[in-house]
Scaffold this active site. Sequence first.
Site, PDB file in Angstrom:
ATOM      1  N   ASP A 124       0.948  -1.114  -0.042  1.00 17.52           N
ATOM      2  CA  ASP A 124       0.022   0.120  -0.041  1.00 17.52           C
ATOM      3  C   ASP A 124       1.055   1.227  -0.018  1.00 17.52           C
ATOM      4  OD1 ASP A 124      -2.725   1.481   1.974  1.00 17.52           O
ATOM      5  OD2 ASP A 124      -2.222   1.586   0.206  1.00 17.52           O
ATOM      6  N   GLY A 235       1.517  -5.451  10.261  1.00 17.13           N
ATOM      7  CA  GLY A 235       0.560  -4.151  11.319  1.00 17.13           C
ATOM      8  C   GLY A 235      -0.909  -4.875  11.342  1.00 17.13           C
ATOM      9  N   GLU A 278      -8.181  10.396  22.687  1.00 18.92           N
ATOM     10  CA  GLU A 278      -7.533  11.310  21.937  1.00 18.92           C
ATOM     11  C   GLU A 278      -8.582  12.043  20.978  1.00 18.92           C
ATOM     12  OE1 GLU A 278      -3.926  10.169  19.926  1.00 18.92           O
ATOM     13  OE2 GLU A 278      -2.648   9.489  21.823  1.00 18.92           O
ATOM     14  N   GLU A 294     -18.859   2.256  26.418  1.00 23.12           N
ATOM     15  CA  GLU A 294     -17.377   1.715  27.077  1.00 23.12           C
ATOM     16  C   GLU A 294     -18.299   0.251  27.460  1.00 23.12           C
ATOM     17  OE1 GLU A 294     -14.169   1.483  27.104  1.00 23.12           O
ATOM     18  OE2 GLU A 294     -14.454  -0.482  27.984  1.00 23.12           O
ATOM     19  N   HIS A 549      16.483  23.731  36.801  1.00 25.05           N
ATOM     20  CA  HIS A 549      15.417  24.156  37.118  1.00 25.05           C
ATOM     21  C   HIS A 549      15.220  25.565  36.480  1.00 25.05           C
ATOM     22  CE1 HIS A 549      12.861  25.941  40.298  1.00 25.05           C
ATOM     23  NE2 HIS A 549      13.312  27.088  40.246  1.00 25.05           N
TER      24      HIS A 549
END
Lengths: 580, 432
Positions: A124, A235, A278, A294, A549
Amino acid sequence: MQSSISLSTPQSHSSLTAIARSNYKFEPSSIAPSSNKPLNIRFCGLRREALAFSFPQPKRCELQRVAVSGRGRSKKVSASLSDNGGPPKSFDYDLVIIGAGVGGHGAALHAVEKGLKTAIIEGDVVGGTCVNRGCVPSKALLAVSGRMRELQNEHHLKALGLQVSAAGYDRQGVADHANNLASKIRNNLTNSMKALGVDILTGFGTVLGPQKVKYGKVGFTDNVITAKDIIIATGSIPFVPQGIEVDGKTVITSDHALKLEFVPDWIVIVGSGYIGLEFSDVYTALGSEVTFIEALDQLMPGFDPEIGKLAQRILINPRKIDYHTGVFATKITPAKDGKPVIIELIDAKTKEPKDTLEVDAALIATGRAPFTNGLGLENINVVTQRGFVPVDERMRVIDADGNLVPHLYCIGDANGKMMLAHAASAQGISVVEQVTGSDHVLNHLSIPAACFTHPEISMVGLTEPQAREKAEKEGFEISIAKTSFKANTKALAENEGEGLAKLIYRSDNGEILGVHIFGLHAADLIHEASNAIALGTRVQDIKFAVHAHPTLSEVLDELFKSAKVNNAHVTSPFREPVAV
Amino acid sequence: MAHLLNTTFIPTPSPSLRRHATTLSPLTQIIPTQKTQVQSKIREIFMPALSSTMTEGKIVSWVKSEGDKLAKGESVVVVESDKADMDVETFYDGYLAAIIVEDGNSAPVGSAIAFLAETEDEIAQAKSKASTSSSPSDPSSSPTSPPVEVTAGDSSSVGQQVVEKTVSKVMVSSSHPAADGGKRIVASPYAKKLAKELKVDLSGVLGSGPMGRIVAKDIEAAAATASAVVAEAPQPGGGSISVAKTPAGSGIELGTAVPFTTMQGAVSRNMVESLAVPTFRVGYTITTDALDALYKKIKSKGVTMTALLAKATALALVKHPVVNSSCRDGKSFMYNSSINIAVAVAIDSGLITPVLRDADKVDIYTLSRKWKELVDKARAKQLQPHEYTTDRKISVVLDWMIRDLRGTVGGSQSIFSGIPHHAESGCCWMIQ
């Protein structure tokens, strides 16, 4: 060159074992079971240390004979490594990788560095999911949503003394940013491989038999090539449960969502893992309202529960998001003829119908399924488990009878061990190490993970319940150190004091078991902890490391400094201090 | 010990608190020994002081819900402090009977934030106690109270604008396309959140969103009408309706603290905010013979001095639009598009300013009639939001008793002037 290699070997060997001895993370199981393999044990992160030299870009034919471990890559070695003991043949390639995603790419680059003649097959687009339909475009969208959120948070800005009027966005402009970025990265990846001399073969790859691969485009003749080692890196694709009809317009998966073709008023996100989370961040920042569905009783089930609770309080409650937990979406019908998207919910346990939602869009984020169909695995007697290719801790493929298939490896999402881009890449590198003669076992507990919401969430190692379970089983005590971002100067300067960092460690020897961070730049901050776990650094050692710092990294400094280890007087593997 | 438990406020003993604060251990009300006699079965869970200077604490989230069984030492609620969020543990076994202060709300240190019942039977008792004790404390504690405010100023938050939106769309509806014959209510996530916050019943709201779903602005509209129609918080004292600003005075116990009603709170807030408004004073003596003559002429037709003065102001503003402008960003004039004049009306223990819209365009008789209507409505507490709030307006205060009253103004856009009137009536102009 040969001689210099052989000299360095014993040196490298001993220095490695010296570190290994004092390193608590050393796993005896990583010593190769078969005596054929050389005993150079390498930990992730230490692989280049032993080698004082690096070779220049050599010619392909020369390289075939040279291996980093010091043993000449003679035909004898390859014969002893393979099970069948048949006559060695010459191969078209040393290494063929099926799939040019992040896993394949990482493996390819490392292989070339090690001097292997490499080919990579891609059916692909180069870059795979991460570059084209995953990490890259999603981070582009999240960058936009992060900025939008900031600009619209009048209250927040006012506290800093700022005012912004009417922040807006152009949907096409946002989508273009994501697309352009994906193209750019895709080109970079392709060019990097081409420049290094990796052969990019276009077509769908299939394993024909041991060390034999066929590839070809649909409608064209196939090519058959032979390779000494094969890595499967094909994948995954978004998983769509039964009953859900995806039309790519109103019922979409992450693949479609990242193109940002439209911004709905009300979108249901099925699945509250990091992908769903996200996207909820992106959509709510761009003005949509979100409802989570959920199946489990808890939102964000994969996270450490304490972080999950805080995340809910900050990422969900104050935003235009509501949720239904403990339910399955049995049927989702896309919108048509003016009717909205219809979602039927049933109780997850009793399976009784619970509710029906009518919304503008639905995003399916219920996880990813491995993309292993048509790989020809049956030709080598390998049976997938729920689509995943079974492998051992060295990514070697295991066949249906439980034996290791020689010269065949599987990395990344396709094996399901840890479905993250950088995990795939690390696994690829581990495999290349192994085929070039240095055994390597990847420590998955040292691989960090991050969720790029605003604020970000990141973690490495075990969650608290997992750590407690392990502690009970193995009979040690754990301790937890926690600190809030409210105590960090830089976070307060940015007026982003909301956040929590948590360290789970063994109170007897200081071993770091897990670190979880929720707050500004959490995804960047976690690496100090993941490095520590990878290198086996203990809490009592790292607490002396100095942090600049004022920076956010002091959040971790706080954690380390507040940890109390019982027998801290045990000598640590400190290097000699360098006088400056 | 019992008397300590029953009061809503305990001045916590500071030395022991400081000790606790430094060791950062979870805190709860400081009861020194556990050997006390159980005199009351309903205990209060107090807002702890997490530092020596803390006066108020915000509840981050309730770890336990109403009805949960609590064990001594279990963490019940998370309270926000300036360094971190602290888990507060319960000192007693029992059941979390009633939560008085919800997530996200604040409460003064020492005040009760929940009731704990020793046994399950007492949960109901605790709940009723919670509901009676919470109503007087509502105006002071809850930041999520409905955004209905009787305000003379425009200084209140953006949320106020919401109240002004036309309210006419709200009706009780038994069916609409998405509701499937009244069985299902389709409302967007934000609408549901708002409905919960503003205590609006979803079943009574008509949805204006796509496919008839209820969206956020429908909820806001519903909340606004609901509270405009319902009477304001109870007023102390008798119902004597007088124009005078002096308070009723009857029925007030000396030496006690009585919390403000919403209206009083709003007035007070606006008064304080007005102190931040730049002001200057102009005094100008005029003879009002012409005004008096006109008044005599049209008085019979029902025109009041108020209407006359309002009209005069409006006409003046036509000639001098800069007086009818505001400055919000510190660098430009925002000229108002219309001339709206609000006139203050004194009502029981409070003040309201109904608005005469487009006072320059409306003729004096209509203006007068409108004014009468508004005053009657104001006194009957039936003013609609759009009748008393508007973005930009000029307010006039009339006090027939005071000769020279320099009032103050509320609002970010104010020009002030006071004009004493040379006649038997004194009047003062307040321009906002």
